[in-house]
Scaffold this motif. Structure first.
Motif, PDB file in Angstrom:
ATOM      1  N   VAL A 176       0.837  -1.200   0.000  1.00 15.69           N
ATOM      2  CA  VAL A 176       0.000   0.000   0.000  1.00 15.69           C
ATOM      3  C   VAL A 176       0.873   1.251   0.000  1.00 15.69           C
ATOM      4  O   VAL A 176       0.529   2.262  -0.655  1.00 15.69           O
ATOM      5  N   VAL A 177       2.017   1.217   0.683  1.00 20.20           N
ATOM      6  CA  VAL A 177       2.945   2.356   0.675  1.00 20.20           C
ATOM      7  C   VAL A 177       3.539   2.530  -0.714  1.00 20.20           C
ATOM      8  O   VAL A 177       3.676   3.660  -1.215  1.00 20.20           O
ATOM      9  N   GLN A 178       3.901   1.437  -1.366  1.00 17.89           N
ATOM     10  CA  GLN A 178       4.460   1.507  -2.708  1.00 17.89           C
ATOM     11  C   GLN A 178       3.461   2.129  -3.684  1.00 17.89           C
ATOM     12  O   GLN A 178       3.823   2.969  -4.528  1.00 17.89           O
ATOM     13  N   LEU A 179       2.195   1.748  -3.567  1.00 13.99           N
ATOM     14  CA  LEU A 179       1.167   2.300  -4.448  1.00 13.99           C
ATOM     15  C   LEU A 179       0.979   3.795  -4.195  1.00 13.99           C
ATOM     16  O   LEU A 179       0.817   4.578  -5.139  1.00 13.99           O
ATOM     17  N   PHE A 180       0.993   4.191  -2.933  1.00 14.30           N
ATOM     18  CA  PHE A 180       0.848   5.608  -2.605  1.00 14.30           C
ATOM     19  C   PHE A 180       2.008   6.423  -3.177  1.00 14.30           C
ATOM     20  O   PHE A 180       1.812   7.526  -3.696  1.00 14.30           O
ATOM     21  N   VAL A 181       3.219   5.893  -3.081  1.00 16.61           N
ATOM     22  CA  VAL A 181       4.377   6.605  -3.619  1.00 16.61           C
ATOM     23  C   VAL A 181       4.258   6.768  -5.126  1.00 16.61           C
ATOM     24  O   VAL A 181       4.512   7.844  -5.688  1.00 16.61           O
ATOM     25  N   LEU A 182       3.865   5.699  -5.811  1.00 19.27           N
ATOM     26  CA  LEU A 182       3.754   5.732  -7.265  1.00 19.27           C
ATOM     27  C   LEU A 182       2.676   6.703  -7.729  1.00 19.27           C
ATOM     28  O   LEU A 182       2.884   7.452  -8.705  1.00 19.27           O
ATOM     29  N   TYR A 183       1.543   6.703  -7.053  1.00 15.23           N
ATOM     30  CA  TYR A 183       0.415   7.500  -7.539  1.00 15.23           C
ATOM     31  C   TYR A 183       0.399   8.921  -6.967  1.00 15.23           C
ATOM     32  O   TYR A 183       0.132   9.885  -7.683  1.00 15.23           O
ATOM     33  N   PHE A 184       0.674   9.038  -5.667  1.00 14.73           N
ATOM     34  CA  PHE A 184       0.591  10.346  -5.025  1.00 14.73           C
ATOM     35  C   PHE A 184       1.958  11.016  -4.840  1.00 14.73           C
ATOM     36  O   PHE A 184       2.035  12.239  -4.711  1.00 14.73           O
ATOM     37  N   GLY A 185       3.026  10.211  -4.802  1.00 12.46           N
ATOM     38  CA  GLY A 185       4.351  10.773  -4.561  1.00 12.46           C
ATOM     39  C   GLY A 185       5.078  11.218  -5.808  1.00 12.46           C
ATOM     40  O   GLY A 185       5.698  12.284  -5.830  1.00 12.46           O
ATOM     41  N   LEU A 186       5.014  10.427  -6.883  1.00 14.19           N
ATOM     42  CA  LEU A 186       5.750  10.767  -8.103  1.00 14.19           C
ATOM     43  C   LEU A 186       5.334  12.090  -8.735  1.00 14.19           C
ATOM     44  O   LEU A 186       6.174  12.754  -9.352  1.00 14.19           O
ATOM     45  N   PRO A 187       4.059  12.511  -8.626  1.00 15.07           N
ATOM     46  CA  PRO A 187       3.720  13.837  -9.174  1.00 15.07           C
ATOM     47  C   PRO A 187       4.554  14.969  -8.599  1.00 15.07           C
ATOM     48  O   PRO A 187       4.758  15.994  -9.263  1.00 15.07           O
ATOM     49  N   ASN A 188       5.073  14.800  -7.390  1.00 14.54           N
ATOM     50  CA  ASN A 188       5.959  15.821  -6.825  1.00 14.54           C
ATOM     51  C   ASN A 188       7.264  15.929  -7.590  1.00 14.54           C
ATOM     52  O   ASN A 188       7.972  16.944  -7.488  1.00 14.54           O
ATOM     53  N   LEU A 189       7.591  14.861  -8.336  1.00 11.00           N
ATOM     54  CA  LEU A 189       8.796  14.864  -9.169  1.00 11.00           C
ATOM     55  C   LEU A 189       8.470  15.144 -10.632  1.00 11.00           C
ATOM     56  O   LEU A 189       9.342  15.040 -11.495  1.00 11.00           O
ATOM     57  N   GLY A 190       7.206  15.452 -10.882  1.00 16.43           N
ATOM     58  CA  GLY A 190       6.788  15.734 -12.252  1.00 16.43           C
ATOM     59  C   GLY A 190       6.384  14.514 -13.047  1.00 16.43           C
ATOM     60  O   GLY A 190       6.206  14.602 -14.271  1.00 16.43           O
ATOM     61  N   LEU A 191       6.248  13.362 -12.376  1.00  8.48           N
ATOM     62  CA  LEU A 191       5.854  12.130 -13.056  1.00  8.48           C
ATOM     63  C   LEU A 191       4.416  11.787 -12.676  1.00  8.48           C
ATOM     64  O   LEU A 191       4.115  11.587 -11.499  1.00  8.48           O
ATOM     65  N   TYR A 192       3.558  11.724 -13.662  1.00  6.69           N
ATOM     66  CA  TYR A 192       2.139  11.483 -13.407  1.00  6.69           C
ATOM     67  C   TYR A 192       1.728  10.148 -14.036  1.00  6.69           C
ATOM     68  O   TYR A 192       1.940   9.936 -15.233  1.00  6.69           O
TER      69      TYR A 192
END
Length: 222
Positions: A68-84
């Motif tokens: 669940v943490v991995q999914l949150f990072v991929l979906y909600f965290g990566l946009p902070n790096l410009g990856l959507y």
């Protein structure tokens, strides 16, 4: 003629939509997980030292953190790096990476179980290192790893239900929406459980057929 109530009509329609999405998540995730698992497992055994460290680090990261943490990072965290990523892409990538890490451990153990005499015999016959791994070691290791890898695919079917937390509306997500609307959680999740039971039963049947096709009499027995 039996007529379903509006609740059950809406529920079954929603769950059938969710089932299609669940299958769209499970199938590529299972295939990708197996491919990554075999590749990472082979690198962890036969790769250069830095590749072994890289493979070990990958396995430790994805086996040591909650999905669940991995999914949150991929979906909600990566946009902070410009990856959507779309909800579907985030879910599939998360499932593939997590499943591949576990699969690599099964493959690694199976590769290490092959006796050294197999390598020496292949070299005596003129096989290169790559040919030995490709034609001698991996086919045997796959047969030994198939039970563990199959078990991981069963787990994948069940933890695909986490996709709804990144707004990918699969079986559980669709059912939860209906349950919230009608406030009939017990009935909805009991039926969802039957859906997953059916998927797991089908997967077990397919995996057993694969095991039978790969079975070699006497292989693995002393």
């Amino acid at each position: 003629m039996l007529t379903l109530s509006p609740f059950y009509q809406e529920l079954l329609a929603a769950l059938n939509r969710g089932l299609v999405m669940s299958l769209a998540l499970i199938v590529p995730s299972a295939v990708g997980g197996v491919v990554i698992g075999i590749s990472a497992g082979a690198l962890r055994v036969f790769g250069a030292r830095w590749l072994r460290w890289l493979g070990d680090g990958y396995a430790a990261l994805f086996r040591g953190t909650p999905l669940v943490v991995q999914l949150f990072v991929l979906y909600f965290g990566l946009p902070n790096l410009g990856l959507y990523l779309s909800p579907y892409a985030a879910a599939v990538i998360g499932f593939v990476l997590c499943s591949g890490a576990y699969q690599s451990e099964y493959v690694r153990g199976a590769l290490l179980s092959i006796k050294r005499g197999q390598y020496l015999g292949a070299q005596a016959l003129g096989f290169t290192g790559w040919q030995t791994v490709r034609w001698i070691i991996v086919p045997q290791a796959v047969r030994r790893a198939i039970h563990g890898c199959g078990n991981e695919i069963i787990y994948l079917i069940k933890y695909s239900s986490l996709a709804y937390i990144v707004t990918c509306m699969e079986l559980t997500g669709e059912g939860k929406t209906v349950a919230t609307e009608y406030f009939r959680f017990t009935e909805v999740f009991a039926i969802i459980g039957l859906y997953y039971l059916g998927l797991v039963t089908l997967a077990i049947f397919v995996l057993k057929r694969i095991e039978q096709r790969l079975f070699i009499p006497g292989f693995g027995h002393q």
